[in-house]
Design a protein around this motif. Structure first.
Motif, PDB file in Angstrom:
ATOM      1  N   ARG A   1       2.857   1.588 -15.881  1.00  0.00           N
ATOM      2  CA  ARG A   1       2.058   1.576 -14.650  1.00  0.00           C
ATOM      3  C   ARG A   1       1.608   0.147 -14.306  1.00  0.00           C
ATOM      4  NH1 ARG A   1       0.319   6.747 -13.198  1.00  0.00           N
ATOM      5  NH2 ARG A   1      -1.671   6.062 -12.382  1.00  0.00           N
ATOM      6  N   LEU A   2       1.228  -0.619 -15.332  1.00  0.00           N
ATOM      7  CA  LEU A   2       0.853  -2.021 -15.107  1.00  0.00           C
ATOM      8  C   LEU A   2       2.035  -2.815 -14.563  1.00  0.00           C
ATOM      9  CD1 LEU A   2      -1.334  -3.106 -18.166  1.00  0.00           C
ATOM     10  CD2 LEU A   2      -2.007  -3.108 -15.761  1.00  0.00           C
ATOM     11  N   LEU A   3       3.220  -2.591 -15.173  1.00  0.00           N
ATOM     12  CA  LEU A   3       4.405  -3.312 -14.725  1.00  0.00           C
ATOM     13  C   LEU A   3       4.745  -2.935 -13.281  1.00  0.00           C
ATOM     14  CD1 LEU A   3       6.751  -5.245 -15.245  1.00  0.00           C
ATOM     15  CD2 LEU A   3       8.049  -3.299 -16.149  1.00  0.00           C
TER      16      LEU A   3
ATOM     17  N   GLY B   1       1.714   6.861  -6.778  1.00  0.00           N
ATOM     18  CA  GLY B   1       0.459   7.383  -7.324  1.00  0.00           C
ATOM     19  C   GLY B   1      -0.372   6.297  -7.985  1.00  0.00           C
ATOM     20  N   LEU B   2      -0.204   5.066  -7.528  1.00  0.00           N
ATOM     21  CA  LEU B   2      -0.907   3.923  -8.133  1.00  0.00           C
ATOM     22  C   LEU B   2      -1.873   3.269  -7.160  1.00  0.00           C
ATOM     23  CD1 LEU B   2       2.146   2.303  -9.940  1.00  0.00           C
ATOM     24  CD2 LEU B   2       0.269   3.539 -11.013  1.00  0.00           C
ATOM     25  N   HIS B   3      -2.351   4.017  -6.203  1.00  0.00           N
ATOM     26  CA  HIS B   3      -3.292   3.437  -5.225  1.00  0.00           C
ATOM     27  C   HIS B   3      -4.653   4.050  -5.461  1.00  0.00           C
ATOM     28  CE1 HIS B   3      -5.041   2.232  -1.396  1.00  0.00           C
ATOM     29  NE2 HIS B   3      -4.077   1.335  -1.327  1.00  0.00           N
ATOM     30  N   PRO B   4      -5.689   3.295  -5.744  1.00  0.00           N
ATOM     31  CA  PRO B   4      -5.700   1.839  -5.888  1.00  0.00           C
ATOM     32  C   PRO B   4      -4.989   1.406  -7.176  1.00  0.00           C
ATOM     33  CG  PRO B   4      -7.839   2.737  -6.506  1.00  0.00           C
ATOM     34  CD  PRO B   4      -7.007   3.887  -5.992  1.00  0.00           C
ATOM     35  N   PRO B   5      -4.520   0.143  -7.239  1.00  0.00           N
ATOM     36  CA  PRO B   5      -3.764  -0.315  -8.406  1.00  0.00           C
ATOM     37  C   PRO B   5      -4.644  -0.626  -9.615  1.00  0.00           C
ATOM     38  CG  PRO B   5      -3.961  -2.082  -6.804  1.00  0.00           C
ATOM     39  CD  PRO B   5      -4.590  -0.861  -6.173  1.00  0.00           C
TER      40      PRO B   5
ATOM     41  N   GLY C   1      13.335   3.891  -1.235  1.00  0.00           N
ATOM     42  CA  GLY C   1      13.749   3.441  -2.556  1.00  0.00           C
ATOM     43  C   GLY C   1      12.737   2.594  -3.296  1.00  0.00           C
ATOM     44  N   TRP C   2      11.679   2.164  -2.610  1.00  0.00           N
ATOM     45  CA  TRP C   2      10.726   1.236  -3.236  1.00  0.00           C
ATOM     46  C   TRP C   2      10.019   1.834  -4.437  1.00  0.00           C
ATOM     47  CZ3 TRP C   2      10.798  -3.754  -2.447  1.00  0.00           C
ATOM     48  CH2 TRP C   2      11.254  -4.268  -1.241  1.00  0.00           C
ATOM     49  N   ALA C   3       9.528   3.074  -4.305  1.00  0.00           N
ATOM     50  CA  ALA C   3       8.760   3.678  -5.401  1.00  0.00           C
ATOM     51  C   ALA C   3       9.645   3.865  -6.633  1.00  0.00           C
ATOM     52  CB  ALA C   3       8.154   5.012  -4.966  1.00  0.00           C
TER      53      ALA C   3
ATOM     54  N   ASP D   1       0.832  -1.206   0.000  1.00  0.00           N
ATOM     55  CA  ASP D   1       0.000   0.000   0.000  1.00  0.00           C
ATOM     56  C   ASP D   1       0.866   1.254   0.000  1.00  0.00           C
ATOM     57  OD1 ASP D   1      -2.336  -1.429  -0.078  1.00  0.00           O
ATOM     58  OD2 ASP D   1      -2.851  -1.135   2.033  1.00  0.00           O
ATOM     59  N   CYS D   2       1.912   1.256   0.831  1.00  0.00           N
ATOM     60  CA  CYS D   2       2.802   2.427   0.903  1.00  0.00           C
ATOM     61  C   CYS D   2       3.483   2.687  -0.442  1.00  0.00           C
ATOM     62  CB  CYS D   2       3.875   2.228   1.970  1.00  0.00           C
ATOM     63  SG  CYS D   2       3.237   2.320   3.636  1.00  0.00           S
ATOM     64  N   ILE D   3       4.009   1.632  -1.056  1.00  0.00           N
ATOM     65  CA  ILE D   3       4.698   1.790  -2.346  1.00  0.00           C
ATOM     66  C   ILE D   3       3.722   2.309  -3.395  1.00  0.00           C
ATOM     67  CG2 ILE D   3       5.967   0.632  -4.195  1.00  0.00           C
ATOM     68  CD1 ILE D   3       6.763  -1.521  -2.091  1.00  0.00           C
TER      69      ILE D   3
END
Length: 129
Positions: free
Chosen positions: A56-58, A40-44, A79-81, A33-35
């Motif tokens: 974005r899909l990848l 900016g992909l929440h919800p995925p 570093g995750w994002a 959820d944090c990543i």
């Protein structure tokens, strides 16, 4: 009415097709959820008409494919994002991927989702592949 079901004289309606990437519910749900929020992909859910839909899909698929090994050896929290949104570079998978296993799983997930979506996702397929 014509055969498309629209009223005669109605402008054609462009189908806006969005695809959701399912996230596993496990001990890494909070991290995912944090990543996703950071990217900016929440919800995925990705609109396939957007110019960066394949990336974005990848990114969503990479996050969905995280497992214990990547979390343990992965980047520090900030570093995750950056990792999730790194475009793939042909021949440089080791450098840009969090792990070869994660990248393989993410690519497989994207192709599986696009295949399931069928015709509606056909436009997104060439870019994603």
């Amino acid at each position: 009415h014509d055969s498309s079901g629209r009223g005669v004289g109605s402008p054609p309606v462009a189908m806006e097709y969005s695809m959701g990437v399912p996230m596993p519910q496990d001990e890494h749900t909070g991290l995912r959820d944090c990543i996703l929020r950071e990217c900016g992909l929440h919800p995925p859910v990705v609109a396939l008409a957007s110019p960066d839909a394949a990336m974005r899909l990848l990114a969503c698929a990479r996050v969905a494919s995280l497992d214990d090994r990547e979390v343990y050896f992965g980047p520090p929290a900030v570093g995750w994002a950056a990792w999730a949104m790194t475009p793939p570079v042909k021949g440089e998978r080791e450098r840009v991927a969090l792990s070869p296993r994660n990248e393989t799983a993410a690519c497989a997930l994207v192709l599986e989702l696009l295949t399931e979506a069928g015709e509606a996702a056909a436009a997104g397929l060439p870019v994603a592949r």
